[in-house]
Design an enzyme around this catalytic site. Structure first.
Site, short mmCIF file in Angstrom:
data_model
loop_
_atom_site.label_atom_id
_atom_site.label_comp_id
_atom_site.label_asym_id
_atom_site.label_seq_id
_atom_site.Cartn_x
_atom_site.Cartn_y
_atom_site.Cartn_z
N LYS A 217 8.00 -10.66 -18.61
CA LYS A 217 7.63 -9.45 -18.96
C LYS A 217 6.20 -9.54 -19.86
O LYS A 217 5.32 -8.67 -19.58
CB LYS A 217 8.46 -8.79 -20.03
CG LYS A 217 9.83 -8.23 -19.29
CD LYS A 217 9.68 -6.99 -18.47
CE LYS A 217 9.57 -6.67 -17.16
NZ LYS A 217 10.04 -7.54 -16.19
N CYS B 87 0.71 -1.17 -0.01
CA CYS B 87 -0.08 0.09 -0.05
C CYS B 87 0.82 1.24 -0.06
O CYS B 87 1.92 1.01 0.29
CB CYS B 87 -0.96 0.10 1.28
SG CYS B 87 -1.78 -1.51 1.30
N GLU C 14 13.12 -14.07 -18.54
CA GLU C 14 12.71 -12.63 -18.28
C GLU C 14 11.65 -12.38 -19.36
O GLU C 14 10.65 -11.44 -18.99
CB GLU C 14 13.90 -12.04 -17.89
CG GLU C 14 13.66 -10.14 -17.94
CD GLU C 14 13.07 -9.74 -16.76
OE1 GLU C 14 12.58 -10.47 -15.96
OE2 GLU C 14 12.21 -8.73 -16.80
N ASN D 97 0.36 -0.32 6.28
CA ASN D 97 0.83 -1.09 5.26
C ASN D 97 1.22 -2.43 6.16
O ASN D 97 1.83 -2.23 6.95
CB ASN D 97 1.91 -0.64 4.71
CG ASN D 97 2.18 -1.22 3.24
OD1 ASN D 97 1.86 -2.13 2.87
ND2 ASN D 97 3.20 -0.70 2.65
N GLY D 98 0.79 -3.61 5.65
CA GLY D 98 1.05 -4.73 6.33
C GLY D 98 -0.19 -5.53 6.75
O GLY D 98 -1.22 -5.38 6.12
N GLU E 175 3.36 -10.50 -17.53
CA GLU E 175 2.98 -9.63 -16.35
C GLU E 175 2.27 -8.19 -16.73
O GLU E 175 1.51 -7.72 -16.37
CB GLU E 175 4.06 -9.16 -15.42
CG GLU E 175 5.05 -8.35 -15.87
CD GLU E 175 6.11 -8.17 -14.69
OE1 GLU E 175 5.87 -8.03 -13.72
OE2 GLU E 175 7.27 -8.11 -15.07
N TRP F 17 -3.73 -1.86 -1.42
CA TRP F 17 -3.69 -3.13 -2.28
C TRP F 17 -4.45 -4.28 -1.44
O TRP F 17 -3.59 -4.68 -0.39
CB TRP F 17 -2.36 -3.36 -2.67
CG TRP F 17 -2.01 -4.56 -3.56
CD1 TRP F 17 -2.41 -4.45 -4.78
CD2 TRP F 17 -1.85 -5.93 -3.09
NE1 TRP F 17 -1.87 -5.43 -5.56
CE2 TRP F 17 -1.86 -6.38 -4.55
CE3 TRP F 17 -1.71 -6.70 -2.13
CZ2 TRP F 17 -1.61 -8.02 -4.64
CZ3 TRP F 17 -1.35 -7.99 -2.00
CH2 TRP F 17 -1.29 -8.61 -3.50
N HIS G 120 12.90 -32.45 -24.25
CA HIS G 120 12.63 -33.41 -23.25
C HIS G 120 10.96 -33.15 -22.73
O HIS G 120 10.53 -33.35 -21.49
CB HIS G 120 13.40 -33.11 -21.83
CG HIS G 120 14.81 -33.65 -22.28
ND1 HIS G 120 15.46 -34.81 -22.31
CD2 HIS G 120 15.92 -32.86 -22.68
CE1 HIS G 120 16.67 -35.00 -22.73
NE2 HIS G 120 16.98 -33.54 -23.00
N LYS H 248 4.14 -3.04 -7.28
CA LYS H 248 5.65 -2.55 -7.56
C LYS H 248 6.60 -3.03 -6.62
O LYS H 248 7.87 -3.63 -6.66
CB LYS H 248 5.91 -0.99 -7.60
CG LYS H 248 7.57 -0.71 -7.92
CD LYS H 248 7.88 -1.25 -9.44
CE LYS H 248 9.36 -1.12 -9.72
NZ LYS H 248 9.72 -1.92 -10.98
N ARG I 148 2.45 1.76 -7.27
CA ARG I 148 2.49 0.43 -6.22
C ARG I 148 1.34 -0.07 -6.20
O ARG I 148 1.25 -1.34 -5.60
CB ARG I 148 2.77 1.23 -4.77
CG ARG I 148 3.96 1.67 -4.30
CD ARG I 148 3.81 2.28 -2.88
NE ARG I 148 3.80 1.43 -1.96
CZ ARG I 148 4.97 1.24 -1.28
NH1 ARG I 148 6.13 1.62 -1.32
NH2 ARG I 148 4.83 0.17 -0.33
C1 AGP Z 1 9.35 -7.74 -12.15
O1 AGP Z 1 8.84 -7.06 -13.49
C2 AGP Z 1 8.22 -7.81 -11.29
N1 AGP Z 1 7.59 -6.51 -10.92
C3 AGP Z 1 8.43 -8.51 -9.90
O2 AGP Z 1 8.97 -9.99 -10.49
C4 AGP Z 1 9.70 -8.08 -9.23
O3 AGP Z 1 10.82 -8.12 -9.94
C5 AGP Z 1 10.10 -8.60 -8.15
O4 AGP Z 1 8.80 -8.45 -7.34
C6 AGP Z 1 10.99 -8.49 -6.99
O5 AGP Z 1 11.11 -6.97 -7.00
P1 AGP Z 1 12.50 -6.13 -6.10
O6 AGP Z 1 13.49 -6.27 -7.26
O7 AGP Z 1 12.05 -4.87 -5.88
O8 AGP Z 1 12.73 -7.06 -5.07
#
Ligand code: AGP
Length: 632
Positions: free
Chosen positions: A509, A2, A505, A119-120, A512, A93, A528, A627, A27
């Site tokens: 991308k 949050c 990766e 937050n938490g 997500e 969130w 395999h 984020k 966020r």
């Molecule tokens: C990556 O595009 C994602 N947003 C997510 O996998 C991110 O890399 C992961 O949550 C780790 O975040 P951090 O690097 O801030 O620890």
């Protein structure tokens, strides 16, 4: 995940809080709200002689909350404005309680004179709700957070001051928390606190005003002077300053950090999305990452902030890299770099697994946490696990002042500037560069990378920004391919060697931000099992740039073609052979082999971005994501 913003000073609080929340949109959230203490009550009735006879106006807490985007809260405030010089705001969130106005923060207790933003997760909130309900509390929401407001109120009504009431309340809470409390009974102060790793609590030091926020960008336009609360610390904040203390009540004099980030850098500028801006910032970001660390004159690397000595470098038996998501894939590239240049055994572990597997680490192990935000709860927990086992603890972090930076024995910053888009891009590439720098330094100190080889490794870095820039210059070639592939329902990304994590990766991308199912795979694994998936409906993106296992990747391309798969090759400029085999080609410039992954990821970032935009997805705030993952 949050977002929290608080203000106390001489200015109208609501607009400042709203602007701060807007800068935290990345966020991720599903509702938002704010509360302000107004002078409220009846204006003091003036007597004949002009002296006020009525009691001074009571201070009122006024709350405005709404579900959905921040623009809904803005409209609500336009219809029902609220004025005052102290307030708190929140973007939520949802964890406990569906997204709705009544579950949005700030949460209020029974009397209406205490509000909290949080937050938490209050892990024992059901017990606390039952205990409070038995004492007559009536709850308005389904959230765990609301119990905090009720508890603070209970102490206030017993004549206890707000800071002490918050301190006593925190003793009831299990779990990790970042929170700010405000009361109309003491309308001159905010009380902020942090327990565990549920996201930061940052104090912004202004002139005659103070700010509190969960993240630097929310308040950076107002001040660069910041204080970061550590776990189990609380702060009493007024317009004239702050006091920090432990939850045991011991006063603390915290460090004041001067944040060098450029506030404009946290803006989109002429770009449609933060993600696109951050993709195109990568050439500069890589330059900034290298600057001051690669000594091209001496042909060596300097990382003084890591506190790495030759004795330590030679005592280490292994390096364990812990991270989540994209950062974990960066670590998999880093493994190839460190093992090749420093000949040090490397394990890469998902942080959420590492923390529970009783890992075999100790004083002869270095544990390196990779984290853009520096606040990812699983990564921070993995760091704590490593600390308890006596390992040397390093971090590679982008967010200056974050927890992962503060708890490590040494940190290498990514120098990428604020990364706002939820999908990580420039943090990925700069964290690989940081690992390359670390590998060079370890190699030199361990005697595995010396003389001409060391100089060559350092010189290779000098070319990297230009190579990344050239890959970016080809960006215009990618949208037509994105248009062709935008309705694809499944995707297979293949790579070999240090390009396997680039396949992972690239797939992440796409997943997500465009919500298309995609899988990254080691090319040699195709036969395999996964090759059974290949047909015209399952395009294959093959990372086939020139390198030691280029021929093997070429045969993977042919195997996929033979089964009717559409093959998109990521290939080295001028490679006519692969161009004759693949259906489509994404071109990248040739780079030194160990740095080629940094260049190769660029077109994959852009492909995912353009497909997502064409599909009308919310690129900067993908559904269900945030984020910084500060809850487990
Ligand atoms: C990556 O595009 C994602 N947003 C997510 O996998 C991110 O890399 C992961 O949550 C780790 O975040 P951090 O690097 O801030 O620890």
């Amino acid at each position: 995940m949050c977002g929290i913003v608080g203000y106390v000073g001489a200015r109208d609080a609501a607009p400042l809080i709203l602007e701060g929340l807007r800068r935290l949109e990345y966020r991720g959230y599903d509702s938002a709200g704010l509360a302000v203490v107004t002078a409220g009550g009846r204006a003091a009735a003036a007597s004949r002689d002009g002296e006020a006879t009525a009691p001074p106006p009571a201070h009122q807490l006024v709350v405005r909350r709404d579900v959905g985007k921040l623009s809904n809260l803005e409209r609500l405030l336009a219809d029902q404005p609220v004025h005052g010089q102290i307030g708190i705001g929140h973007t939520r969130w949802a964890t406990h309680g569906a997204p709705s106005a009544r579950n949005a923060h700030p949460h209020v207790g029974m009397t209406g004179d205490v509000v909290v933003v949080h937050n938490g997760i209050v892990e024992n909130y059901q017990d606390l709700r039952a205990e409070l309900a038995a004492e007559g509390s009536v709850f308005n929401s389904e959230t765990d957070t609301e119990v905090i407001a009720h508890l603070v109120e209970r102490y206030l009504s017993g004549g206890i001051g707000l800071p002490e009431a918050v301190r006593l309340t925190l003793a009831h809470l299990q779990g990790a928390h970042g929170l700010v409390v405000l009361s109309s009974r003491e309308p001159d102060k905010l009380v902020a606190a942090r327990i565990g790793n549920a996201g930061g609590v940052t104090l912004g030091l202004g002139q005659g005003e103070m700010f509190v926020a969960s993240d630097i960008p929310a308040i950076l336009e107002h001040t660069r002077q910041m204080v970061f609360l550590e776990s189990r610390q609380m702060a009493v904040v007024t317009r004239n300053g702050y006091q920090v203390q432990t939850l045991a009540g011991e006063p603390i004099v915290p460090d004041v950090h001067s944040i060098a980030w450029d506030p404009v850098a946290a803006e989109k500028g002429e770009y449609k999305h933060f993600m696109l801006k951050e993709i195109y910032e990568q050439a500069r970001a890589v330059t900034d990452t290298i600057r001051g660390r690669a000594d091209f004159e001496a042909g060596r690397v300097r990382l003084p902030e890591l506190n790495l000595t030759a004795g330590l470098a030679n005592r280490l038996q292994k390096l364990v890299i812990v991270a989540c998501g994209t950062s974990a894939y960066s670590g998999q590239v880093g493994r190839a770099l460190v093992e090749r240049l420093a000949r040090l055994p490397v394990e890469v572990d998902i942080a959420s697994e590492f923390r529970y597997r009783d890992p075999l680490v100790g004083p002869d192990t270095a544990v390196l946490a990779l984290t853009q935000s520096g606040e990812t709860v699983d990564t921070l927990a993995a760091m704590e696990e490593a600390r308890q086992k006596g390992a040397v603890l390093w971090s590679i972090v982008n967010a200056v002042g974050s927890q992962a930076m503060r708890v490590a024995d040494g940190t290498i910053t990514m120098q990428a500037g604020p990364e706002i888009g939820v999908a990580s891009t420039k943090a990925f590439t700069t964290s690989i560069v940081d690992q390359y720098l670390l590998a060079c330094l370890l190699g030199e100190l361990r005697g595995t990378l010396t003389g001409a080889a060391l100089r060559q490794a350092v010189d290779d870095l000098a070319r990297l920004p230009d190579l990344v820039g050239r890959a970016l210059e080809r960006g215009a070639e990618i949208e037509p391919l994105a248009r062709e592939l935008m309705h694809t329902r499944h995707f297979l990304y293949l790579g070999r060697g240090p390009n396997v994590p680039i396949a992972y990766e690239g797939a992440l991308k796409l997943k997500e931000i465009s919500y298309i199912h995609a899988e990254g795979y080691a090319g040699g694994e195709m036969k395999h099992g996964p090759i059974a998936l290949i047909d015209r409906e399952m395009p294959v993106l093959a990372i086939a740039t020139r390198g030691v296992i280029y021929d093997k990747m070429l045969s993977q391309v042919e195997q996929a073609k033979a089964r009717g798969g559409l093959v998109v090759a990521l290939a080295t400029e001028g490679d006519t052979l692969i161009a004759s085999r693949a259906d489509r080609v994404l071109w990248v410039p040739a780079a030194p082999e160990l740095l080629q992954p940094v260049v190769n990821v660029v077109p994959l970032q852009l492909l995912a971005y353009h497909i997502a935009v064409l599909r009308g997805c919310d690129v900067d705030q993908p559904r269900n994501l945030a984020k910084s993952v500060t809850v487990e």
